[in-house]
Structures are given as C-alpha cells and as structure tokens.
Design a protein around this motif. Structure first.
Motif, PDB file in Angstrom:
ATOM      1  N   ILE A 134       8.672  14.713   1.398  1.00 53.56           N
ATOM      2  CA  ILE A 134       7.959  14.200   0.223  1.00 53.56           C
ATOM      3  C   ILE A 134       8.840  13.216  -0.540  1.00 53.56           C
ATOM      4  N   SER A 135      10.117  13.513  -0.654  1.00 52.78           N
ATOM      5  CA  SER A 135      11.048  12.600  -1.313  1.00 52.78           C
ATOM      6  C   SER A 135      11.080  11.251  -0.602  1.00 52.78           C
ATOM      7  N   GLN A 136      11.088  11.276   0.717  1.00 55.07           N
ATOM      8  CA  GLN A 136      11.081  10.029   1.484  1.00 55.07           C
ATOM      9  C   GLN A 136       9.780   9.266   1.282  1.00 55.07           C
ATOM     10  N   VAL A 137       8.677   9.984   1.206  1.00 57.49           N
ATOM     11  CA  VAL A 137       7.375   9.355   0.947  1.00 57.49           C
ATOM     12  C   VAL A 137       7.400   8.684  -0.422  1.00 57.49           C
ATOM     13  N   GLU A 138       7.891   9.392  -1.430  1.00 59.06           N
ATOM     14  CA  GLU A 138       7.906   8.853  -2.798  1.00 59.06           C
ATOM     15  C   GLU A 138       8.844   7.661  -2.949  1.00 59.06           C
ATOM     16  N   ARG A 139       9.840   7.559  -2.092  1.00 59.40           N
ATOM     17  CA  ARG A 139      10.749   6.408  -2.131  1.00 59.40           C
ATOM     18  C   ARG A 139      10.267   5.274  -1.241  1.00 59.40           C
ATOM     19  N   GLY A 140       9.132   5.465  -0.557  1.00 54.19           N
ATOM     20  CA  GLY A 140       8.587   4.428   0.305  1.00 54.19           C
ATOM     21  C   GLY A 140       9.326   4.263   1.614  1.00 54.19           C
ATOM     22  N   VAL A 141      10.166   5.235   1.956  1.00 48.05           N
ATOM     23  CA  VAL A 141      10.952   5.164   3.187  1.00 48.05           C
ATOM     24  C   VAL A 141      10.144   5.642   4.383  1.00 48.05           C
ATOM     25  N   ARG A 142       9.291   6.620   4.175  1.00 41.98           N
ATOM     26  CA  ARG A 142       8.544   7.259   5.249  1.00 41.98           C
ATOM     27  C   ARG A 142       7.174   6.615   5.394  1.00 41.98           C
ATOM     28  N   ASN A 143       6.809   6.252   6.625  1.00 46.13           N
ATOM     29  CA  ASN A 143       5.475   5.744   6.913  1.00 46.13           C
ATOM     30  C   ASN A 143       4.586   6.950   7.170  1.00 46.13           C
ATOM     31  N   ILE A 144       3.794   7.300   6.192  1.00 44.27           N
ATOM     32  CA  ILE A 144       3.055   8.555   6.169  1.00 44.27           C
ATOM     33  C   ILE A 144       1.722   8.454   6.904  1.00 44.27           C
ATOM     34  N   THR A 145       1.282   9.572   7.484  1.00 43.86           N
ATOM     35  CA  THR A 145      -0.021   9.616   8.155  1.00 43.86           C
ATOM     36  C   THR A 145      -1.115   9.936   7.141  1.00 43.86           C
ATOM     37  N   VAL A 146      -2.333   9.668   7.515  1.00 51.82           N
ATOM     38  CA  VAL A 146      -3.470   9.961   6.639  1.00 51.82           C
ATOM     39  C   VAL A 146      -3.578  11.464   6.407  1.00 51.82           C
ATOM     40  N   ASP A 147      -3.336  12.265   7.424  1.00 51.06           N
ATOM     41  CA  ASP A 147      -3.398  13.721   7.260  1.00 51.06           C
ATOM     42  C   ASP A 147      -2.384  14.203   6.226  1.00 51.06           C
ATOM     43  N   ASN A 148      -1.174  13.664   6.260  1.00 50.69           N
ATOM     44  CA  ASN A 148      -0.166  14.071   5.292  1.00 50.69           C
ATOM     45  C   ASN A 148      -0.466  13.525   3.902  1.00 50.69           C
ATOM     46  N   MET A 149      -1.064  12.338   3.824  1.00 51.05           N
ATOM     47  CA  MET A 149      -1.486  11.825   2.516  1.00 51.05           C
ATOM     48  C   MET A 149      -2.520  12.770   1.915  1.00 51.05           C
TER      49      MET A 149
ATOM     50  N   SER B 139       0.828  -1.212   0.000  1.00 47.95           N
ATOM     51  CA  SER B 139       0.000   0.000   0.000  1.00 47.95           C
ATOM     52  C   SER B 139       0.856   1.252   0.000  1.00 47.95           C
ATOM     53  N   ARG B 140       1.922   1.252   0.794  1.00 52.48           N
ATOM     54  CA  ARG B 140       2.814   2.408   0.850  1.00 52.48           C
ATOM     55  C   ARG B 140       3.507   2.605  -0.498  1.00 52.48           C
ATOM     56  N   ARG B 141       3.956   1.516  -1.105  1.00 52.05           N
ATOM     57  CA  ARG B 141       4.614   1.610  -2.416  1.00 52.05           C
ATOM     58  C   ARG B 141       3.638   2.124  -3.473  1.00 52.05           C
ATOM     59  N   ARG B 142       2.403   1.633  -3.443  1.00 51.83           N
ATOM     60  CA  ARG B 142       1.394   2.051  -4.427  1.00 51.83           C
ATOM     61  C   ARG B 142       1.104   3.555  -4.291  1.00 51.83           C
ATOM     62  N   PHE B 143       0.926   4.018  -3.051  1.00 53.38           N
ATOM     63  CA  PHE B 143       0.685   5.440  -2.831  1.00 53.38           C
ATOM     64  C   PHE B 143       1.868   6.258  -3.352  1.00 53.38           C
ATOM     65  N   ALA B 144       3.077   5.822  -3.031  1.00 56.10           N
ATOM     66  CA  ALA B 144       4.286   6.530  -3.446  1.00 56.10           C
ATOM     67  C   ALA B 144       4.383   6.612  -4.970  1.00 56.10           C
ATOM     68  N   GLU B 145       4.133   5.512  -5.634  1.00 57.51           N
ATOM     69  CA  GLU B 145       4.210   5.471  -7.097  1.00 57.51           C
ATOM     70  C   GLU B 145       3.164   6.379  -7.736  1.00 57.51           C
ATOM     71  N   LYS B 146       1.945   6.342  -7.214  1.00 52.09           N
ATOM     72  CA  LYS B 146       0.881   7.174  -7.785  1.00 52.09           C
ATOM     73  C   LYS B 146       1.130   8.655  -7.522  1.00 52.09           C
ATOM     74  N   LEU B 147       1.641   8.976  -6.336  1.00 52.66           N
ATOM     75  CA  LEU B 147       1.944  10.366  -6.021  1.00 52.66           C
ATOM     76  C   LEU B 147       3.023  10.890  -6.956  1.00 52.66           C
ATOM     77  N   ARG B 148       4.114  10.157  -7.098  1.00 52.30           N
ATOM     78  CA  ARG B 148       5.215  10.595  -7.962  1.00 52.30           C
ATOM     79  C   ARG B 148       4.732  10.728  -9.410  1.00 52.30           C
ATOM     80  N   ALA B 149       3.941   9.759  -9.873  1.00 49.14           N
ATOM     81  CA  ALA B 149       3.443   9.803 -11.252  1.00 49.14           C
ATOM     82  C   ALA B 149       2.575  11.042 -11.475  1.00 49.14           C
ATOM     83  N   GLU B 150       1.701  11.344 -10.538  1.00 52.07           N
ATOM     84  CA  GLU B 150       0.824  12.512 -10.674  1.00 52.07           C
ATOM     85  C   GLU B 150       1.641  13.807 -10.616  1.00 52.07           C
TER      86      GLU B 150
END
Length: 79
Positions: A49-64, A16-27
């Motif tokens: 944001i870079s860490q989120v896009e690389r799947g390193v950061r476990n992001i919160t719903v608010d930040n998503m 799920s984290r990887r999918r979110f990261a990939e879709k965010l970067r693509a958009e």
C-alpha cells in the motif's frame, strides 16, 4: 560484490496512477487510518500500500477495488 538491481530507477508514474495514489492517501488520512489498518481491511500488505501511495507500484484493478473497499468508498471515487 553486490548484484545490480533489476530496476534501479522506478518508471515515471502516469497521471492516473498519481491521482489514484493521492486520493487513496487523502481518504485514508481523512479517516485516521494507518497503513496497517488499511492492510488489515484490504487484505494487502502495508508495504504494498505504501508503494501504491507513492506511485511506485503499478496496481491492478482488483487491488484498487480492495483498497477502495478498505477505506469504505466506491472505486470510482478514487479514480
């Protein structure tokens, strides 16, 4: 003597984290936005944001949600 790092190896990102990261970067790339552009629009730092896009950061719903608003899409579109 250097101190050991607390978490030397990042934990494996969930699908799920990887999918979110990939879709965010693509958009972001589709819109021609830089990390700095998205940081300004979302209120988050470009390094976070870079860490989120690389799947390193476990992001919160608010930040998503902030990132989704930053790229102008609904959060559900990035999930």
């Amino acid at each position: 003597m250097p101190r050991p790092r607390k978490n030397p190896v990042p934990q494996e990102a969930s699908a799920s984290r990887r999918r979110f990261a990939e879709k965010l970067r693509a958009e972001r790339n589709r819109q021609g936005m830089t990390l700095e552009d998205l940081a300004e629009k979302s209120g988050l730092t470009w390094s976070y944001i870079s860490q989120v896009e690389r799947g390193v950061r476990n992001i919160t719903v608010d930040n998503m949600d902030a990132l989704a608003r930053g790229v102008g899409v609904e959060l559900r579109d990035l999930l």
